[in-house]
Design a protein around this motif. Structure first.
Motif, PDB file in Angstrom:
ATOM      1  N   ILE A   1      48.943  55.581  23.838  1.00 54.87           N
ATOM      2  CA  ILE A   1      49.166  56.870  23.198  1.00 54.87           C
ATOM      3  C   ILE A   1      50.015  56.657  21.953  1.00 54.87           C
ATOM      4  N   GLY A   2      49.458  57.015  20.817  1.00 59.18           N
ATOM      5  CA  GLY A   2      50.200  56.960  19.560  1.00 59.18           C
ATOM      6  C   GLY A   2      50.474  58.374  19.102  1.00 59.18           C
ATOM      7  N   ILE A   3      51.711  58.639  18.735  1.00 63.07           N
ATOM      8  CA  ILE A   3      52.087  59.974  18.267  1.00 63.07           C
ATOM      9  C   ILE A   3      52.729  59.851  16.896  1.00 63.07           C
ATOM     10  N   SER A   4      52.192  60.586  15.930  1.00 63.62           N
ATOM     11  CA  SER A   4      52.829  60.669  14.617  1.00 63.62           C
ATOM     12  C   SER A   4      53.187  62.131  14.367  1.00 63.62           C
ATOM     13  N   ASP A   5      54.418  62.354  13.969  1.00 62.57           N
ATOM     14  CA  ASP A   5      54.936  63.703  13.743  1.00 62.57           C
ATOM     15  C   ASP A   5      55.202  63.859  12.257  1.00 62.57           C
ATOM     16  N   ASN A   6      54.329  64.599  11.590  1.00 58.53           N
ATOM     17  CA  ASN A   6      54.383  64.739  10.135  1.00 58.53           C
ATOM     18  C   ASN A   6      54.588  66.193   9.724  1.00 58.53           C
ATOM     19  N   GLN A   7      55.572  66.847  10.302  1.00 56.20           N
ATOM     20  CA  GLN A   7      55.815  68.249  10.006  1.00 56.20           C
ATOM     21  C   GLN A   7      57.290  68.570  10.256  1.00 56.20           C
ATOM     22  N   ASP A   8      57.726  69.709   9.754  1.00 51.91           N
ATOM     23  CA  ASP A   8      59.117  70.119   9.887  1.00 51.91           C
ATOM     24  C   ASP A   8      59.276  71.461  10.598  1.00 51.91           C
ATOM     25  N   ALA A   9      58.193  72.037  11.092  1.00 54.70           N
ATOM     26  CA  ALA A   9      58.241  73.374  11.690  1.00 54.70           C
ATOM     27  C   ALA A   9      58.864  73.385  13.084  1.00 54.70           C
ATOM     28  N   LEU A  10      58.792  72.254  13.799  1.00 53.85           N
ATOM     29  CA  LEU A  10      59.212  72.215  15.189  1.00 53.85           C
ATOM     30  C   LEU A  10      59.738  70.830  15.528  1.00 53.85           C
ATOM     31  N   GLU A  11      60.879  70.785  16.186  1.00 56.17           N
ATOM     32  CA  GLU A  11      61.363  69.514  16.709  1.00 56.17           C
ATOM     33  C   GLU A  11      60.586  69.243  17.991  1.00 56.17           C
TER      34      GLU A  11
ATOM     35  N   ASN B   1      53.020  57.000  34.849  1.00 58.17           N
ATOM     36  CA  ASN B   1      53.606  55.775  34.312  1.00 58.17           C
ATOM     37  C   ASN B   1      52.686  55.065  33.330  1.00 58.17           C
ATOM     38  N   GLY B   2      51.778  55.786  32.712  1.00 62.85           N
ATOM     39  CA  GLY B   2      50.909  55.184  31.716  1.00 62.85           C
ATOM     40  C   GLY B   2      49.688  54.511  32.292  1.00 62.85           C
ATOM     41  N   LEU B   3      49.438  54.668  33.574  1.00 65.00           N
ATOM     42  CA  LEU B   3      48.259  54.071  34.185  1.00 65.00           C
ATOM     43  C   LEU B   3      47.435  55.145  34.870  1.00 65.00           C
ATOM     44  N   VAL B   4      46.134  55.061  34.709  1.00 65.40           N
ATOM     45  CA  VAL B   4      45.218  55.952  35.406  1.00 65.40           C
ATOM     46  C   VAL B   4      44.083  55.118  35.950  1.00 65.40           C
ATOM     47  N   SER B   5      43.436  55.617  37.000  1.00 64.17           N
ATOM     48  CA  SER B   5      42.310  54.854  37.516  1.00 64.17           C
ATOM     49  C   SER B   5      41.101  55.075  36.629  1.00 64.17           C
ATOM     50  N   GLY B   6      40.286  54.064  36.497  1.00 67.31           N
ATOM     51  CA  GLY B   6      39.104  54.169  35.659  1.00 67.31           C
ATOM     52  C   GLY B   6      38.805  52.835  35.015  1.00 67.31           C
ATOM     53  N   ASN B   7      37.826  52.821  34.135  1.00 67.33           N
ATOM     54  CA  ASN B   7      37.394  51.577  33.502  1.00 67.33           C
ATOM     55  C   ASN B   7      37.899  51.486  32.075  1.00 67.33           C
ATOM     56  N   GLY B   8      38.469  50.348  31.725  1.00 66.15           N
ATOM     57  CA  GLY B   8      38.827  50.056  30.350  1.00 66.15           C
ATOM     58  C   GLY B   8      40.021  50.824  29.828  1.00 66.15           C
ATOM     59  N   PRO B   9      40.508  50.413  28.660  1.00 66.44           N
ATOM     60  CA  PRO B   9      41.664  51.077  28.068  1.00 66.44           C
ATOM     61  C   PRO B   9      41.296  52.434  27.497  1.00 66.44           C
ATOM     62  N   THR B  10      42.270  53.288  27.431  1.00 64.01           N
ATOM     63  CA  THR B  10      42.119  54.607  26.861  1.00 64.01           C
ATOM     64  C   THR B  10      43.084  54.708  25.696  1.00 64.01           C
ATOM     65  N   ALA B  11      42.592  55.143  24.546  1.00 61.93           N
ATOM     66  CA  ALA B  11      43.469  55.311  23.386  1.00 61.93           C
ATOM     67  C   ALA B  11      43.409  56.756  22.924  1.00 61.93           C
ATOM     68  N   VAL B  12      44.582  57.358  22.831  1.00 62.63           N
ATOM     69  CA  VAL B  12      44.700  58.718  22.328  1.00 62.63           C
ATOM     70  C   VAL B  12      45.719  58.684  21.199  1.00 62.63           C
ATOM     71  N   SER B  13      45.274  59.056  20.024  1.00 61.68           N
ATOM     72  CA  SER B  13      46.157  59.146  18.874  1.00 61.68           C
ATOM     73  C   SER B  13      46.395  60.617  18.594  1.00 61.68           C
ATOM     74  N   LEU B  14      47.678  60.998  18.549  1.00 66.15           N
ATOM     75  CA  LEU B  14      48.043  62.394  18.301  1.00 66.15           C
ATOM     76  C   LEU B  14      48.749  62.498  16.966  1.00 66.15           C
ATOM     77  N   ALA B  15      48.287  63.391  16.124  1.00 67.22           N
ATOM     78  CA  ALA B  15      48.955  63.677  14.858  1.00 67.22           C
ATOM     79  C   ALA B  15      49.463  65.108  14.936  1.00 67.22           C
ATOM     80  N   ILE B  16      50.766  65.270  14.762  1.00 64.92           N
ATOM     81  CA  ILE B  16      51.382  66.589  14.777  1.00 64.92           C
ATOM     82  C   ILE B  16      51.634  66.963  13.330  1.00 64.92           C
ATOM     83  N   VAL B  17      50.976  68.022  12.875  1.00 63.21           N
ATOM     84  CA  VAL B  17      50.968  68.365  11.459  1.00 63.21           C
ATOM     85  C   VAL B  17      51.317  69.841  11.256  1.00 63.21           C
ATOM     86  N   ASP B  18      51.237  70.278   9.997  1.00 67.96           N
ATOM     87  CA  ASP B  18      51.495  71.674   9.659  1.00 67.96           C
ATOM     88  C   ASP B  18      50.204  72.333   9.158  1.00 67.96           C
TER      89      ASP B  18
END
Length: 167
Positions: free
Chosen positions: A6-16, A42-59
């Motif tokens: 999980i990648g999170i980028s926070d590129n806004q000033d409206a909300l902490e 704890n960052g693990l789920v059952s299933g096949n292969g890696p899961t990648a979720v990229s989150l961008a928090i914007v305005d």
């Protein structure tokens, strides 16, 4: 078990933003809907292969530009999600996706309903993930099913019904 990246980028000033809560929301939803019912936090789920979720928090400005670039209309919206997998979606398959959520919209919408902006933002994250897991909201019936699932998951996460109060 598969690891969730999980990648999170926070590129806004409206909300902490409480990024740890956002991370737990992603892990829980994927664990609950794609893996085991106990939804390992704890960052693990059952299933096949890696899961990648990229989150961008914007305005409003950034999400409007993204909407114009990819959908041809410069409108403000709450969430946009992109499927980054090479193959077609299978039911309950782990996503590899980019989810863009609008914190400025979350603050505005929560204010209109005397709600919590953090809960509203987590609603947007859940909504984007559900789209990636095959849920849709193009018809009234689909929207009812999707919004019911959103509220169920958000209640399980301790946010309470976020969408349910918006009727």
């Amino acid at each position: 078990m598969s690891e969730i990246e999980i990648g999170i980028s926070d590129n806004q000033d409206a909300l902490e933003v409480d990024q740890e809560k956002i991370r737990r929301t992603v892990e829980y939803v994927l664990g609950r809907l794609c893996g085991n019912k106990s939804a390992n936090i704890n960052g693990l789920v059952s299933g096949n292969g890696p899961t990648a979720v990229s989150l961008a928090i914007v305005d409003d400005e950034v999400i409007s530009k993204i909407k114009e670039q990819y959908f041809g209309t410069a409108e403000i919206t709450d969430v946009i999600s992109f499927d980054l997998r090479d193959n077609t979606k299978g039911e309950r398959e782990f996503p590899d996706c980019e989810i863009v959520v609008n914190a400025q919209c979350a603050v505005r919408e929560a204010g209109l309903r005397s709600g919590d902006p953090q809960a509203e933002l987590n609603l947007y994250v859940v909504h984007g993930l559900l789209h990636q897991l095959g849920y849709d909201d193009q018809t009234q019936r689909q929207a009812e099913i999707m919004h019911k699932k959103e509220d169920q998951l958000l209640e399980e996460l301790g946010f309470g019904k976020v969408y349910g109060g918006t009727g």
